[in-house]
Write a protein that holds these residues in place. Structure first.
Motif, mmCIF file in Angstrom:
data_model
loop_
_atom_site.group_PDB
_atom_site.id
_atom_site.type_symbol
_atom_site.label_atom_id
_atom_site.label_comp_id
_atom_site.label_asym_id
_atom_site.label_seq_id
_atom_site.Cartn_x
_atom_site.Cartn_y
_atom_site.Cartn_z
ATOM 1 N N GLY A 8 43.008 -11.048 13.027
ATOM 2 C CA GLY A 8 43.038 -11.223 14.499
ATOM 3 C C GLY A 8 43.777 -12.693 14.769
ATOM 4 N N GLY A 9 43.676 -13.356 13.896
ATOM 5 C CA GLY A 9 43.997 -14.856 14.037
ATOM 6 C C GLY A 9 45.630 -14.935 14.327
ATOM 7 N N GLY A 10 46.247 -16.163 14.764
ATOM 8 C CA GLY A 10 47.586 -16.193 14.696
ATOM 9 C C GLY A 10 47.984 -17.443 15.866
ATOM 10 N N LEU A 11 49.246 -17.217 15.966
ATOM 11 C CA LEU A 11 50.053 -18.278 16.940
ATOM 12 C C LEU A 11 50.272 -17.817 18.416
ATOM 13 C CD1 LEU A 11 51.339 -20.976 17.322
ATOM 14 C CD2 LEU A 11 53.698 -19.759 16.558
ATOM 15 N N VAL A 12 49.780 -18.337 19.266
ATOM 16 C CA VAL A 12 49.850 -17.989 20.876
ATOM 17 C C VAL A 12 50.303 -19.454 21.490
ATOM 18 C CG1 VAL A 12 47.252 -18.187 21.355
ATOM 19 C CG2 VAL A 12 48.531 -16.549 22.467
ATOM 20 N N GLN A 13 50.905 -18.826 22.768
ATOM 21 C CA GLN A 13 51.135 -20.035 23.643
ATOM 22 C C GLN A 13 49.946 -20.175 24.518
ATOM 23 O OE1 GLN A 13 54.599 -18.768 25.880
ATOM 24 N NE2 GLN A 13 55.771 -20.071 24.660
ATOM 25 N N ALA A 14 49.759 -21.441 24.887
ATOM 26 C CA ALA A 14 48.715 -21.896 26.131
ATOM 27 C C ALA A 14 48.492 -21.034 26.940
ATOM 28 C CB ALA A 14 48.746 -23.139 26.465
ATOM 29 N N GLY A 15 47.352 -20.435 27.405
ATOM 30 C CA GLY A 15 47.080 -19.306 28.440
ATOM 31 C C GLY A 15 47.040 -18.055 27.911
ATOM 32 N N GLY A 16 47.545 -17.878 26.653
ATOM 33 C CA GLY A 16 47.450 -16.620 26.072
ATOM 34 C C GLY A 16 46.099 -16.149 25.654
ATOM 35 N N SER A 17 45.867 -15.006 24.913
ATOM 36 C CA SER A 17 44.903 -14.437 24.359
ATOM 37 C C SER A 17 44.916 -13.917 23.142
ATOM 38 C CB SER A 17 44.641 -12.974 25.363
ATOM 39 O OG SER A 17 44.238 -13.412 26.659
ATOM 40 N N LEU A 18 43.934 -13.969 22.384
ATOM 41 C CA LEU A 18 43.790 -13.433 21.092
ATOM 42 C C LEU A 18 42.347 -12.635 20.959
ATOM 43 C CD1 LEU A 18 45.003 -16.118 18.475
ATOM 44 C CD2 LEU A 18 46.334 -14.005 19.137
ATOM 45 N N ARG A 19 42.328 -11.739 20.076
ATOM 46 C CA ARG A 19 40.973 -11.086 19.722
ATOM 47 C C ARG A 19 40.842 -11.144 18.080
ATOM 48 N NH1 ARG A 19 39.021 -4.903 19.630
ATOM 49 N NH2 ARG A 19 37.060 -5.125 20.328
ATOM 50 N N TYR A 110 25.927 -15.844 5.635
ATOM 51 C CA TYR A 110 27.105 -15.331 4.866
ATOM 52 C C TYR A 110 28.393 -15.832 5.734
ATOM 53 C CZ TYR A 110 24.227 -12.801 1.480
ATOM 54 O OH TYR A 110 23.539 -12.618 0.679
ATOM 55 N N TRP A 111 29.456 -16.109 5.182
ATOM 56 C CA TRP A 111 30.323 -16.797 5.646
ATOM 57 C C TRP A 111 31.807 -16.038 5.511
ATOM 58 C CZ3 TRP A 111 30.176 -20.393 9.601
ATOM 59 C CH2 TRP A 111 28.922 -21.163 9.391
ATOM 60 N N GLY A 112 32.774 -15.585 6.308
ATOM 61 C CA GLY A 112 33.993 -15.257 6.118
ATOM 62 C C GLY A 112 35.142 -16.121 5.590
ATOM 63 N N GLN A 113 36.293 -15.938 5.373
ATOM 64 C CA GLN A 113 36.957 -16.888 4.592
ATOM 65 C C GLN A 113 37.786 -17.694 5.352
ATOM 66 O OE1 GLN A 113 37.847 -13.624 5.102
ATOM 67 N NE2 GLN A 113 39.815 -13.581 6.025
ATOM 68 N N GLY A 114 37.755 -17.251 6.733
ATOM 69 C CA GLY A 114 38.503 -18.110 7.840
ATOM 70 C C GLY A 114 39.677 -17.509 8.389
ATOM 71 N N THR A 115 40.183 -17.646 9.637
ATOM 72 C CA THR A 115 41.373 -17.200 10.000
ATOM 73 C C THR A 115 41.995 -18.486 10.978
ATOM 74 O OG1 THR A 115 42.624 -15.308 11.229
ATOM 75 C CG2 THR A 115 40.475 -15.868 12.048
ATOM 76 N N GLN A 116 43.209 -18.657 10.903
ATOM 77 C CA GLN A 116 43.840 -19.580 11.582
ATOM 78 C C GLN A 116 44.131 -19.274 12.992
ATOM 79 O OE1 GLN A 116 44.573 -23.123 10.557
ATOM 80 N NE2 GLN A 116 45.030 -23.179 12.875
ATOM 81 N N VAL A 117 43.732 -20.227 14.215
ATOM 82 C CA VAL A 117 44.238 -19.812 15.460
ATOM 83 C C VAL A 117 45.048 -20.964 15.898
ATOM 84 C CG1 VAL A 117 43.370 -19.470 17.838
ATOM 85 C CG2 VAL A 117 42.582 -18.098 15.913
ATOM 86 N N THR A 118 46.109 -21.057 16.117
ATOM 87 C CA THR A 118 46.903 -22.207 16.704
ATOM 88 C C THR A 118 47.528 -21.836 17.978
ATOM 89 O OG1 THR A 118 47.645 -22.432 14.548
ATOM 90 C CG2 THR A 118 48.982 -23.507 16.197
ATOM 91 N N VAL A 119 47.376 -22.818 19.008
ATOM 92 C CA VAL A 119 47.820 -22.529 20.437
ATOM 93 C C VAL A 119 48.840 -23.560 20.761
ATOM 94 C CG1 VAL A 119 46.925 -22.553 22.957
ATOM 95 C CG2 VAL A 119 45.361 -21.717 21.033
ATOM 96 N N SER A 120 49.886 -23.301 21.001
ATOM 97 C CA SER A 120 50.775 -24.179 21.310
ATOM 98 C C SER A 120 50.902 -24.608 22.817
ATOM 99 C CB SER A 120 52.335 -23.442 20.860
ATOM 100 O OG SER A 120 52.605 -22.368 21.767
ATOM 101 N N SER A 121 51.357 -25.710 23.215
ATOM 102 C CA SER A 121 51.484 -26.372 24.590
ATOM 103 C C SER A 121 52.739 -25.801 25.117
ATOM 104 C CB SER A 121 51.083 -27.675 24.380
ATOM 105 O OG SER A 121 51.928 -28.512 23.950
#
Length: 121
Positions: A8-19, A110-121
């Motif tokens: 569910g990670g990814g790139l989104v603009q500021a004000g947006g949503s991710l799950r 226990y830990w997951g591998q991680g997912t990148q979340v990037t929020v652009s301005s």
């Protein structure tokens, strides 16, 4: 062997949503708390939100009112709904679960591998 698989990670603009979603699989016989942490470059990993098996939740002050954590115990899955995202939310998000296994009958993190979340301005 236990796996926590995030999505569910990814790139989104500021004000947006991710799950974000995280599913636990493998050989364990119980799950206690589940949660999400994040880490950005040069900073320590920090707690974002956590939820107990009974549904009690805890949030970092910086995300209160914007993020919602939930879980589906039948699916061994935890979710993080992130709304009104800000550039400062940019980080690698890690799933965490306290699991009871044959190897660790007293429980352990226990830990997951991680997912990148990037929020652009």
């Amino acid at each position: 062997q236990v796996q926590l698989v995030e999505s569910g990670g990814g790139l989104v603009q500021a004000g947006g949503s991710l799950r974000l979603s995280c599913a636990a699989s493998g050989s364990f016989f119980d799950i206690n708390a589940m949660g999400w942490y994040r880490q950005s470059p040069g900073k320590q990993r920090e707690l974002v939100a956590a939820i107990t098996s009974g549904g009690s939740t805890n949030y970092a002050d910086s995300v209160k009112g914007r993020f919602t954590i939930s879980r589906d115990n039948a699916k061994n899955t935890v979710y993080l709904q992130m709304n009104t995202l800000k550039p400062e939310d940019t980080a690698v998000y890690y799933c965490n679960a306290y699991l009871f296994t044959l190897i660790r009958p007293g429980g352990g993190d226990y830990w997951g591998q991680g997912t990148q979340v990037t929020v652009s301005s």
